[in-house]
Motif scaffolding. Structure first.
Motif, short mmCIF file in Angstrom:
data_model
loop_
_atom_site.label_atom_id
_atom_site.label_comp_id
_atom_site.label_asym_id
_atom_site.label_seq_id
_atom_site.Cartn_x
_atom_site.Cartn_y
_atom_site.Cartn_z
N MET A 1 0.80 -1.68 0.19
CA MET A 1 0.08 -0.22 0.48
C MET A 1 0.76 1.31 -0.05
O MET A 1 1.89 1.30 0.86
N THR A 2 0.50 1.92 -1.05
CA THR A 2 1.38 3.46 -0.65
C THR A 2 0.40 4.44 -0.83
O THR A 2 -0.94 4.48 -1.65
N PHE A 3 0.87 5.63 -0.81
CA PHE A 3 0.10 7.05 -0.93
C PHE A 3 1.21 8.05 -1.82
O PHE A 3 1.95 8.37 -1.57
N SER A 4 0.27 8.88 -2.40
CA SER A 4 1.27 10.46 -3.08
C SER A 4 1.38 11.28 -2.29
O SER A 4 0.55 11.29 -1.16
N PHE A 21 11.08 10.45 1.24
CA PHE A 21 10.05 9.94 1.27
C PHE A 21 10.19 9.32 -0.18
O PHE A 21 9.30 8.40 0.04
N LEU A 22 10.45 9.67 -1.24
CA LEU A 22 10.82 8.92 -2.31
C LEU A 22 11.47 7.12 -2.23
O LEU A 22 10.73 6.42 -3.01
N ALA A 23 12.61 7.06 -1.09
CA ALA A 23 13.08 5.99 -1.00
C ALA A 23 12.06 5.64 -0.19
O ALA A 23 12.13 3.74 -0.45
N HIS A 24 11.03 6.03 1.09
CA HIS A 24 9.95 5.03 1.14
C HIS A 24 9.15 4.12 0.74
O HIS A 24 8.29 4.38 0.10
N PRO A 25 9.10 3.01 0.84
CA PRO A 25 8.73 1.63 0.34
C PRO A 25 6.79 1.47 0.36
O PRO A 25 5.86 1.17 -0.74
N GLU A 332 15.95 0.32 3.23
CA GLU A 332 16.10 1.30 1.49
C GLU A 332 16.44 2.21 2.05
O GLU A 332 17.24 3.29 1.54
N PHE A 333 16.54 2.95 4.05
CA PHE A 333 17.57 3.74 4.69
C PHE A 333 18.61 2.93 4.96
O PHE A 333 19.88 4.49 5.05
N ASP A 334 19.15 2.41 4.48
CA ASP A 334 20.05 1.20 5.32
C ASP A 334 21.37 2.70 5.14
O ASP A 334 22.18 3.07 5.69
N VAL A 348 10.47 10.16 9.08
CA VAL A 348 9.73 9.98 8.34
C VAL A 348 8.95 8.20 8.30
O VAL A 348 7.84 8.08 7.54
N ASP A 349 9.43 7.18 8.32
CA ASP A 349 9.04 6.72 8.99
C ASP A 349 7.59 6.75 9.31
O ASP A 349 6.29 6.40 9.45
#
Length: 400
Positions: A1-4, A21-25, A332-334, A348-349
């Protein structure tokens, strides 16, 4: 599930968060708007964003945007947040929440009415000292906590002149006089983010500036402010107190650490300075500096930071500290940049998780009010020569 998501304001700070934000799945498309269209276009190109909008209003009208992240001038947040919520968008806002009690009340009303997610991105929520104190308080290690201190100590000469010139244009001195106690959330939030209480009264003292360069000059100031330094003593619910300092003229290495905290209980205490931190109990003293020290994730000379004053770059390069629990973060944040002593990844998370699961974020509207309103009342106390004033409370967040 994602949102813009739509980024509002393409200044020095927002670019760092756009990357995350762009990198967060949990996030899909990311857009941006700015009062200066060329800045929005530059950020979109630099980070590979999905596009730009000509205005905030156009962004809010678009069905392509589900949420907005507001990174505009600090005194503008309140009305923009309400506008976003009323347009049906979830809202992440940089600090402070707002600059008046009425603006805070309006945000709470809008959150209740819409049922949408609001979060204030207070970096001190994940300051290593706050995280450690929060963990030890939960364990009961302090005994009864009765006093704490939180400072946001950042001299104007260490990067703030450049930052205000960048954001304020020709009239930058009028806004560079922003009252220190109206930017209270780093110091107040760092204390209350660990100590589960809230402020009920305050007495504050402001120090009139004497530099004479037109900054913190009452006649020049958009806010009628001439305080460059201020100290506030708060009474808390349940007994006890905490003191905060908001200093903008001070001999202190804020490029090393601009926020610092101390907590005192009946069984133990914890104290942090610029380069060291200690845990203390009745048996002795333990150096916990390494536990609270973030490791840099990028060089301060990284090309992406060229537009930021060297004295401010540490806020954008710090990684996580050993006390941070990164297990909950997306992988993705690592290897992505972090900032403000390791807080950016967690903030962000928090927001993305709250939107996608329809849960309350850590610094939800009710928590944000408790981090922000004490400073607003403290500034009024300082203007009244230290009068002790009551701090209204909007209560706890409703339980779903």
């Amino acid at each position: 599930m994602t949102f813009s998501l739509g980024i509002v304001g393409a200044g020095q700070f927002s670019g760092q968060f756009a990357k995350l934000f762009l990198a967060h799945p949990g996030v899909g498309d990311v857009f941006v708007t700015d009062l200066l269209p060329e800045r929005a276009e530059q950020l979109a190109a630099a980070e590979g964003l999905s596009g730009t909008f000509p205005s905030y209003e156009a962004m809010l009208e678009s069905k392509a945007v589900d949420a907005v992240a507001i990174f505009t001038q600090r005194w503008t947040h309140g009305p923009l947040v309400v506008q976003g919520l009323n347009a049906g968008k979830h809202v992440y806002s940089a600090v402070p929440m707002a600059i008046t009690r009425d603006e805070i009340a309006a945000i709470l009303d809008a959150v209740r009415a819409t049922g949408l997610t609001y979060m204030m991105g207070e970096t001190s929520q994940y300051n290593p000292a706050t995280v450690h104190a929060r963990n030890r308080i939960a364990e009961g290690a302090f005994g009864r906590l009765f006093y704490a201190e939180g400072d946001y100590v950042h001299d104007m000469d260490l990067g703030f002149y450049e930052a205000y010139r960048y954001s304020g244009g020709e009239n930058w001195k009028a806004t560079a006089s922003y009252p220190p106690l109206l930017y209270p959330t780093h110091s107040v939030g760092g204390v209350l983010g660990a100590w589960q209480t809230h402020a009920v009264s305050v007495s504050a003292i402001g120090v009139e500036d004497d530099r004479g360069d037109g900054v913190f000059d009452r006649d020049v100031s958009q806010f009628g402010n001439d305080f460059s330094n201020a100290t506030a003593l708060f009474e808390v619910a349940g007994g006890g107190s905490f003191r905060t300092n908001e200093f903008r003229r001070v001999g202190y290495p804020s490029h090393i650490r601009e926020s610092r905290f101390r907590f005192f209980g009946t069984e133990a205490s914890m104290e942090q300075l610029a380069t060291v931190a200690f845990w203390q109990d009745k048996k002795g003293v333990k150096d916990i500096s390494e536990l609270l020290e973030p490791k840099p994730t990028m060089s301060p000379d990284d090309p992406s930071l060229q537009h930021i004053a060297p004295e401010l770059r540490a806020a954008f390069t710090s990684g996580s500290a050993p006390v941070h629990d990164r297990a909950r973060l997306p992988r993705e944040f690592d290897h992505l940049h972090n900032g403000h002593e390791g807080s950016h990844h967690f903030l962000v998370d928090d927001f993305v998780t709250a939107v996608n699961t329809r849960s309350l974020p850590s610094v939800n509207a009710w928590v944000a009010a408790r981090y922000t309103l004490p400073g607003i009342v403290a500034h009024e106390s300082a203007r009244q020569g230290g009068a002790r004033l009551a701090i209204p409370d909007f209560g706890d967040a409703p339980q779903s």
